[in-house]
Design an enzyme around this catalytic site. Structure first.
Site, PDB file in Angstrom:
ATOM      1  N   CYS A   1       0.765  -1.128  -0.002  1.00  0.00           N
ATOM      2  CA  CYS A   1       0.099   0.170  -0.187  1.00  0.00           C
ATOM      3  C   CYS A   1       0.805   1.138   0.098  1.00  0.00           C
ATOM      4  O   CYS A   1       0.153   2.343   0.038  1.00  0.00           O
ATOM      5  CB  CYS A   1      -0.930   0.083   1.242  1.00  0.00           C
TER       6      CYS A   1
ATOM      7  N   CYS B   1      -2.054   9.063   5.831  1.00  0.00           N
ATOM      8  CA  CYS B   1      -0.436   8.710   6.121  1.00  0.00           C
ATOM      9  C   CYS B   1      -0.279   8.988   7.602  1.00  0.00           C
ATOM     10  O   CYS B   1       0.861   8.655   8.028  1.00  0.00           O
ATOM     11  CB  CYS B   1       0.144   9.702   4.960  1.00  0.00           C
TER      12      CYS B   1
END
Ligand SMILES: Cc1ncc(COP(=O)(O)O)c(C=O)c1O
Ligand code: FES
Lengths: 389, 201
Positions: free
Chosen positions: B43, B112
């Site tokens: 990912c 993130c």
């Protein structure tokens, strides 16, 4: 931020060529509607037609400039072709669409739209270098095939397809053949006839001209369903008042692109290879993506295992170097580059990929500067990485 | 926030990105008492958080990441903030607190920055397990998402770790959203987030 700026993102867009800018500024007063019958209108129309001829010459059909339809850019040209296929497929017996897995999103999404409308669509595979699987193409072609749409050169990895061969196969099966040549024109020789193309897409801002102008080459007799209906401009193929200044900018950009191509390609390819060799020598475990030979002279796509692409891009940006990446983080989606994934590199290498696209103004010093700046960035990111390089 | 990248150039973020604090360096001989890893390379982001502990107080930390700029900057900030905290207080730090200290992050970057926080909690869980208190903080800092059925963000996280990948899978495990349905939008956002972080495929 560094005061030094090194622009290495010419596949995203290009600055105006000084001579294009000059031509556009000089003719800015040509404001009249190029469809008007009076003198100013005729003058404006004259410039449009000169530009049409120059664009036609760039793709080897200067004798028949009426085959060029001006549009707002590559996305519109591509969508016009797919919209045309929608209308043909609804009426006629052929409905099969064949394209590749590595097309630009404007082709991929247009193809997916047709798929959602019930058209059988094949997304051809590519090999590890991004070359089309020709045996799959042959196997997919049939009496039902309506359109084959294959990009001439890929924007991310630069791989160039065997267009003449693909065109011949497509035509032999009775399908229409379209190529998105947006990244090819101005970088490699392009001849619509040699490729047996029925449709060919171009975009002006990739060849040192203004944004928002493009063209669709339309072989004589090939059907076209307008995307934008209205007045009779462009033989009714594309309505809307002529974008005089944009179009004449396109004409000048096309002239220069044709004139400068051999010298441009030679110079930029040497710099690109110097950059590749310098980085491969200075950084362990670099993977060079794309085809080793059949590649755009200005495009270099590298993967740096163990380092994430967006972080690389932003450290480079802070050093004044402007590039792009196939990392998911930079795209805002959760998927890394579909092009790199299609070449089978695996998500990790796709996330850690950087595209350098060189251009007219790229200098030896620019290349040296990157070879000096990038290795410590990769070293540092790898040192803090959870992933072995 | 302005354009997608302007956040990077706030002085705070830039400093943490340019000079990340407490990054693991193998030459230092840092010996963690506990550690936690989250995310996966497929990912595009992965984070390892290491803790040095004394009586449930975080004495020092180190981290490593395969991650983007906001993962680096926010984990650097997090690593400064948690030093000296008890593991319980550290467990309750919210990603929003870190984002705010960085002057805010654009929406597409929040996910993130969550990574560091998840890795920190995994490290604390590791410590709890090692000291015979496995799962003791399960409900620390949990936020109720579905008020009808008392389902928290932690429950959603656990469901994903156990294999839930879509709304139906999540409902099968938690019954979330089966009464008034008012929680669906937020729950789906979290589900998407956690699938990205924790799912192997
Ligand atoms: C291969 C390719 N096709 C199409 C486009 C779209 O062109 P435009 O920006 O003119 O719509 C681009 C540019 O991004 C491209 O690289
Ligand atoms: S809040 Fe979840 S069902 Fe009502």
């Amino acid at each position: 931020m560094s005061s030094r700026r090194v622009y290495m993102d010419y596949n995203a867009t290009t600055p105006l060529h000084p001579s294009v800018q000059e031509a556009m500024v000089r003719d800015l007063e040509i404001f009249a509607n190029a469809s008007s019958m009076h003198e100013d209108g005729r003058k404006a129309r004259g410039r449009v037609e000169e530009a049409r001829k120059a664009v036609a010459e760039l793709i080897g059909c200067g004798d028949n400039p009426e085959q060029i339809v001006f549009t707002s850019g590559g996305s519109e040209s591509n969508n016009t072709v797919f919209a045309t296929m929608f209308h043909l497929g609804r009426k006629g017996p052929r409905r099969g669409i064949i394209t590749s897995a590595i097309e630009h999103p404007c082709v991929l999404n247009a193809a997916k739209w047709l798929e959602s409308e019930g058209f059988p669509v094949t997304f051809l595979k590519v090999d590890e270098y991004g070359k089309l699987d020709m045996s799959q193409l042959k196997a997919s072609l049939g009496p039902d095939t309506l359109l084959v749409s294959i990009m001439a050169a890929n924007n991310e990895i630069g791989t160039i397809q065997d267009m003449a061969e693909i065109g011949a196969l497509a035509k032999a099966s009775g399908a229409y053949f379209h190529s998105d040549a947006t990244q090819a024109v101005g970088k490699i020789p392009v001849c619509a006839d040699d490729w047996k193309a029925d449709y060919l897409t171009m975009s002006c801002h990739k060849l040192y001209g203004p944004k928002g102008v493009g063209a669709l080459y339309l072989r004589k007799g090939a059907p076209l369903e307008p995307l934008i209906r209205g007045g009779h401009q462009e033989h009714g193929h594309r309505a809307g008042t002529y974008n005089n200044i944009g179009i004449l900018g396109f004409g000048q950009a096309a002239r220069l692109a044709k004139e400068e191509l051999p010298e441009y390609a030679r110079r930029v390819f040497a710099l690109r290879n110097k950059l590749r060799d310098g980085l491969v020598a200075a950084i362990p475990k670099v993977r060079v993506n794309g085809h080793p030979v059949n590649v755009l002279p200005n495009t270099l796509n590298l993967s740096f295992p163990g380092a994430e692409g967006e972080a690389i891009l932003l450290y480079l940006d802070l050093a004044g170097i402007e590039v792009s990446t196939g990392s998911a983080c930079a795209s805002g989606s959760l998927e890394p580059s579909h092009v790199l994934l299609a070449t089978g590199v695996g998500p990790e290498l796709a996330h850690g990929s950087i595209r350098f696209s060189l251009g007219r103004a790229t200098s030896e010093e620019d290349v040296d500067y990157i070879i000096e700046q990038l290795p410590p960035i990769i070293k540092r990111l790898r040192a803090m990485s959870t992933v072995e390089a | 926030m302005g354009d997608a990248f302007s956040w990077l150039y706030s002085d705070v973020v830039k400093d943490h990105f340019m000079n990340p604090k407490n990054v693991f360096n193998p030459d230092e001989g840092f010996e963690p008492d506990a550690q936690g890893m989250t995310g996966n390379v497929k990912c595009g982001d992965q984070m390892l958080f290491m803790l040095k502990l004394k009586d449930d107080v975080i004495e020092d930390v180190r981290w490593k990441t395969y991650g983007c700029a906001s993962a680096i900057a926010s984990t650097s900030m997090l690593s400064e903030v948690v030093k000296g905290l008890t593991i319980k207080d550290a467990y309750n730090i919210k990603p929003d607190d870190i984002a705010q200290r960085l002057g805010g992050l654009p929406d597409n970057k929040i996910h993130c920055s969550v990574l560091g926080d998840k890795a920190l909690r995994a490290a604390i869980d590791d410590h709890l397990a090692k000291t015979g208190r496995e799962g003791a903080f399960r409900n620390e800092g949990a936020r109720i998402i579905c008020t009808c059925l008392n389902v928290s963000d932690r429950d959603i996280e656990d469901a994903v770790k156990q294999g839930a990948r879509d709304w139906e899978g999540l409902q099968a495990r938690t019954k979330i959203g089966t009464v008034c349905g008012g929680c669906k939008k937020e729950a789906e956002e979290l589900l998407h987030e956690y699938v990205h972080i924790f799912a192997e495929e």
